[in-house]
Design a protein around this motif. Structure first.
Motif, PDB file in Angstrom:
ATOM      1  N   ASP A 273       0.853  -1.194   0.000  1.00 52.62           N
ATOM      2  CA  ASP A 273       0.000   0.000   0.000  1.00 52.62           C
ATOM      3  C   ASP A 273       0.886   1.241   0.000  1.00 52.62           C
ATOM      4  O   ASP A 273       1.535   1.556   1.003  1.00 52.62           O
ATOM      5  CB  ASP A 273      -0.898  -0.027   1.243  1.00 52.62           C
ATOM      6  CG  ASP A 273      -1.884   1.129   1.287  1.00 52.62           C
ATOM      7  OD1 ASP A 273      -1.903   1.937   0.340  1.00 52.62           O
ATOM      8  OD2 ASP A 273      -2.635   1.224   2.280  1.00 52.62           O
ATOM      9  N   GLY A 274       0.953   1.934  -1.134  1.00 54.81           N
ATOM     10  CA  GLY A 274       1.730   3.176  -1.187  1.00 54.81           C
ATOM     11  C   GLY A 274       3.227   2.986  -1.259  1.00 54.81           C
ATOM     12  O   GLY A 274       3.988   3.871  -0.862  1.00 54.81           O
ATOM     13  N   TRP A 275       3.670   1.853  -1.771  1.00 58.66           N
ATOM     14  CA  TRP A 275       5.112   1.598  -1.916  1.00 58.66           C
ATOM     15  C   TRP A 275       5.692   2.582  -2.930  1.00 58.66           C
ATOM     16  O   TRP A 275       5.120   2.800  -3.996  1.00 58.66           O
ATOM     17  CB  TRP A 275       5.333   0.171  -2.378  1.00 58.66           C
ATOM     18  CG  TRP A 275       6.768  -0.283  -2.365  1.00 58.66           C
ATOM     19  CD1 TRP A 275       7.710  -0.048  -3.317  1.00 58.66           C
ATOM     20  CD2 TRP A 275       7.410  -1.067  -1.354  1.00 58.66           C
ATOM     21  NE1 TRP A 275       8.908  -0.628  -2.981  1.00 58.66           N
ATOM     22  CE2 TRP A 275       8.756  -1.265  -1.777  1.00 58.66           C
ATOM     23  CE3 TRP A 275       6.997  -1.628  -0.145  1.00 58.66           C
ATOM     24  CZ2 TRP A 275       9.671  -2.006  -1.028  1.00 58.66           C
ATOM     25  CZ3 TRP A 275       7.905  -2.360   0.602  1.00 58.66           C
ATOM     26  CH2 TRP A 275       9.227  -2.545   0.164  1.00 58.66           C
ATOM     27  N   THR A 276       6.849   3.169  -2.605  1.00 59.58           N
ATOM     28  CA  THR A 276       7.461   4.185  -3.459  1.00 59.58           C
ATOM     29  C   THR A 276       8.851   3.760  -3.915  1.00 59.58           C
ATOM     30  O   THR A 276       9.403   2.756  -3.448  1.00 59.58           O
ATOM     31  CB  THR A 276       7.576   5.521  -2.704  1.00 59.58           C
ATOM     32  OG1 THR A 276       8.526   5.353  -1.615  1.00 59.58           O
ATOM     33  CG2 THR A 276       6.228   5.960  -2.138  1.00 59.58           C
ATOM     34  N   ASP A 277       9.440   4.544  -4.798  1.00 57.26           N
ATOM     35  CA  ASP A 277      10.821   4.295  -5.223  1.00 57.26           C
ATOM     36  C   ASP A 277      11.779   4.396  -4.036  1.00 57.26           C
ATOM     37  O   ASP A 277      12.799   3.705  -4.000  1.00 57.26           O
ATOM     38  CB  ASP A 277      11.227   5.300  -6.303  1.00 57.26           C
ATOM     39  CG  ASP A 277      10.517   5.057  -7.625  1.00 57.26           C
ATOM     40  OD1 ASP A 277       9.970   3.953  -7.809  1.00 57.26           O
ATOM     41  OD2 ASP A 277      10.500   5.977  -8.466  1.00 57.26           O
ATOM     42  N   GLU A 278      11.455   5.257  -3.076  1.00 61.94           N
ATOM     43  CA  GLU A 278      12.303   5.375  -1.882  1.00 61.94           C
ATOM     44  C   GLU A 278      12.291   4.077  -1.081  1.00 61.94           C
ATOM     45  O   GLU A 278      13.327   3.657  -0.550  1.00 61.94           O
ATOM     46  CB  GLU A 278      11.828   6.537  -1.009  1.00 61.94           C
ATOM     47  CG  GLU A 278      12.727   6.784   0.201  1.00 61.94           C
ATOM     48  CD  GLU A 278      12.284   7.976   1.028  1.00 61.94           C
ATOM     49  OE1 GLU A 278      12.892   8.220   2.091  1.00 61.94           O
ATOM     50  OE2 GLU A 278      11.336   8.676   0.608  1.00 61.94           O
ATOM     51  N   HIS A 279      11.130   3.440  -0.995  1.00 60.70           N
ATOM     52  CA  HIS A 279      11.063   2.146  -0.332  1.00 60.70           C
ATOM     53  C   HIS A 279      11.973   1.144  -1.043  1.00 60.70           C
ATOM     54  O   HIS A 279      12.726   0.396  -0.394  1.00 60.70           O
ATOM     55  CB  HIS A 279       9.630   1.611  -0.331  1.00 60.70           C
ATOM     56  CG  HIS A 279       8.718   2.269   0.651  1.00 60.70           C
ATOM     57  ND1 HIS A 279       7.738   3.163   0.284  1.00 60.70           N
ATOM     58  CD2 HIS A 279       8.629   2.169   2.002  1.00 60.70           C
ATOM     59  CE1 HIS A 279       7.080   3.566   1.349  1.00 60.70           C
ATOM     60  NE2 HIS A 279       7.615   2.991   2.413  1.00 60.70           N
ATOM     61  N   SER A 280      11.910   1.122  -2.350  1.00 55.33           N
ATOM     62  CA  SER A 280      12.724   0.173  -3.122  1.00 55.33           C
ATOM     63  C   SER A 280      14.208   0.422  -2.919  1.00 55.33           C
ATOM     64  O   SER A 280      15.004  -0.517  -2.816  1.00 55.33           O
ATOM     65  CB  SER A 280      12.374   0.267  -4.609  1.00 55.33           C
ATOM     66  OG  SER A 280      11.045  -0.156  -4.845  1.00 55.33           O
ATOM     67  N   ALA A 281      14.601   1.689  -2.849  1.00 55.68           N
ATOM     68  CA  ALA A 281      16.005   2.030  -2.667  1.00 55.68           C
ATOM     69  C   ALA A 281      16.504   1.643  -1.275  1.00 55.68           C
ATOM     70  O   ALA A 281      17.683   1.318  -1.093  1.00 55.68           O
ATOM     71  CB  ALA A 281      16.204   3.529  -2.897  1.00 55.68           C
ATOM     72  N   THR A 282      15.607   1.674  -0.282  1.00 52.20           N
ATOM     73  CA  THR A 282      15.970   1.392   1.107  1.00 52.20           C
ATOM     74  C   THR A 282      15.892  -0.091   1.433  1.00 52.20           C
ATOM     75  O   THR A 282      16.591  -0.579   2.323  1.00 52.20           O
ATOM     76  CB  THR A 282      15.041   2.175   2.060  1.00 52.20           C
ATOM     77  OG1 THR A 282      15.097   3.565   1.725  1.00 52.20           O
ATOM     78  CG2 THR A 282      15.458   2.013   3.509  1.00 52.20           C
ATOM     79  N   PHE A 283      15.059  -0.818   0.714  1.00 54.56           N
ATOM     80  CA  PHE A 283      14.788  -2.223   0.993  1.00 54.56           C
ATOM     81  C   PHE A 283      16.070  -3.039   1.083  1.00 54.56           C
ATOM     82  O   PHE A 283      16.925  -2.976   0.214  1.00 54.56           O
ATOM     83  CB  PHE A 283      13.879  -2.784  -0.110  1.00 54.56           C
ATOM     84  CG  PHE A 283      13.468  -4.204   0.079  1.00 54.56           C
ATOM     85  CD1 PHE A 283      12.677  -4.576   1.160  1.00 54.56           C
ATOM     86  CD2 PHE A 283      13.859  -5.182  -0.824  1.00 54.56           C
ATOM     87  CE1 PHE A 283      12.283  -5.905   1.323  1.00 54.56           C
ATOM     88  CE2 PHE A 283      13.470  -6.501  -0.665  1.00 54.56           C
ATOM     89  CZ  PHE A 283      12.685  -6.869   0.414  1.00 54.56           C
ATOM     90  N   GLN A 284      16.227  -3.779   2.173  1.00 57.28           N
ATOM     91  CA  GLN A 284      17.361  -4.656   2.491  1.00 57.28           C
ATOM     92  C   GLN A 284      18.634  -3.915   2.889  1.00 57.28           C
ATOM     93  O   GLN A 284      19.560  -4.540   3.414  1.00 57.28           O
ATOM     94  CB  GLN A 284      17.685  -5.611   1.327  1.00 57.28           C
ATOM     95  CG  GLN A 284      16.578  -6.620   1.037  1.00 57.28           C
ATOM     96  CD  GLN A 284      16.931  -7.547  -0.108  1.00 57.28           C
ATOM     97  OE1 GLN A 284      17.641  -7.171  -1.040  1.00 57.28           O
ATOM     98  NE2 GLN A 284      16.439  -8.770  -0.051  1.00 57.28           N
TER      99      GLN A 284
END
Length: 339
Positions: free
Chosen positions: A33-44
């Motif tokens: 819900d509301g996943w952003t490019d910032e989430h992807s960059a931070t993931f792991q």
């Protein structure tokens, strides 16, 4: 006890059939819900929180959980508590409970009123309706991040308002998908202060205990995450953490292996062997890429030999669930878990 929790297993199953059909996974737009490019960059790579839609599946209501507890294999179910600081026999110690013969409704009631947490191990893999959700969770995550998860496993934690999980770490990548309630998660950096290599290595031959050395001074260095319904959280591989509930909670915990986690675990086993038998003082963080690859290859071989000493301790049962008792917990003479 509520009327819903007092229903017989047969009536619960009959009532749940239309519930499962009414919210098919395909009708939930996305698990994220509301996943952003910032989430992807931070993931792991860093500590992060996100939002999800697991509750909309209808699989985490009281009725659904009671039905799940009735159907789930007992060998894949853990009912545990932590001994109080002033307990004469088990001060601040993790304890395993006997839940045999206890209806799912009573187990859920114990989680709401007592001091326990229930780990429905691999519930997201064993039961088809939950497996469909797990596949959707990781399908959406893979699409959002471009990462592939390997052998994702998911358990469901059902825990009391006062339940807490001690300071520990996980050997694989983990994601906490919090569904119901409020809890606080404390996460620490991955370094020699908070997870020394010697302690990490010691857990690699122990399949039960992932606890680490801890002092109260650590608290000032923790990142604090306060999670409510629909919040998710994840952190870097092996980051130490502990969890305190504030209310009755339901969460899904998923784990998956990556090339990095597999390589690190095998290399750390080589380091543990070098430390034990050669008196060496290796540090994983000092090893270069080539050294880690060589140690990882060696570790996979060592794992199949007597050099990988098994320090796994016996899982002893020290209490049982009793719905007639306040708090639902009764101490028993310790015995080895055989169920």
């Amino acid at each position: 006890m509520s009327t819903a929790l007092a229903q017989t297993s047969a009536s619960r199953s009959a009532n749940l059939a239309p519930l499962r059909k009414s919210v098919p996974v395909a009708t939930v737009p996305d698990m994220l819900d509301g996943w952003t490019d910032e989430h992807s960059a931070t993931f792991q790579s860093d500590i992060m929180t996100f939002r999800h839609r697991l509750e909309k599946t209808g699989l985490f209501s009281d009725d659904a959980l009671v039905d799940l507890l009735e159907r789930h294999p007992g060998t894949m179910l853990d009912v545990c508590t932590m001994g109080a600081a002033d307990h004469p026999l088990y001060p601040n110690r993790f304890r395993t409970g006997d839940f045999r013969g206890i209806p799912g409704a009573d187990l859920l009631a114990a989680a709401k009123a007592g001091k326990i947490w229930i780990n429905v191990r691999q519930a997201m893999n064993i039961h088809p309706e939950y497996k469909a959700v797990l596949d959707r969770m990781y399908g959406d995550l893979s699409e959002a991040t471009g990462n592939r998860a390997f052998n994702a496993k998911g358990g469901i934690l059902i825990s009391s308002p006062v339940a807490r999980v001690p300071y520990h770490f996980d050997k694989t990548e983990v994601i906490l998908w919090h569904v119901r309630g409020r809890k606080t998660v404390y996460v620490w950096p991955v370094n020699q202060t908070f997870i020394p290599d010697r302690a990490h290595e010691a857990t690699l031959t122990n399949m039960i205990d992932d606890d680490l050395p801890y002092t109260a001074d650590f608290e000032q260095h923790a990142t604090v995450l306060r999670l409510e319904d629909g919040d998710g959280a994840t952190w870097p591989l092996n980051a130490p953490h502990r969890v305190d509930n504030e209310t009755f909670c339901v969460s899904v915990t998923t784990e998956y292996s990556t090339t990095e986690s597999g390589m690190k675990n095998a290399a750390m086993l080589t380091n543990a062997t070098m430390r034990r038998y050669l008196g060496a003082q290796p540090l994983y963080e000092r090893d270069g890429a080539m050294s880690r690859q060589v140690k990882s290859f060696a570790g996979r071989i060592i794992r199949k030999t007597p050099l990988a000493k098994d320090n796994t301790h016996t899982d002893m049962v020290t209490f049982r669930i009793d719905a007639s008792q306040e708090g639902y917990l009764v101490d028993v003479e310790p015995f080895e878990r055989n169920f």
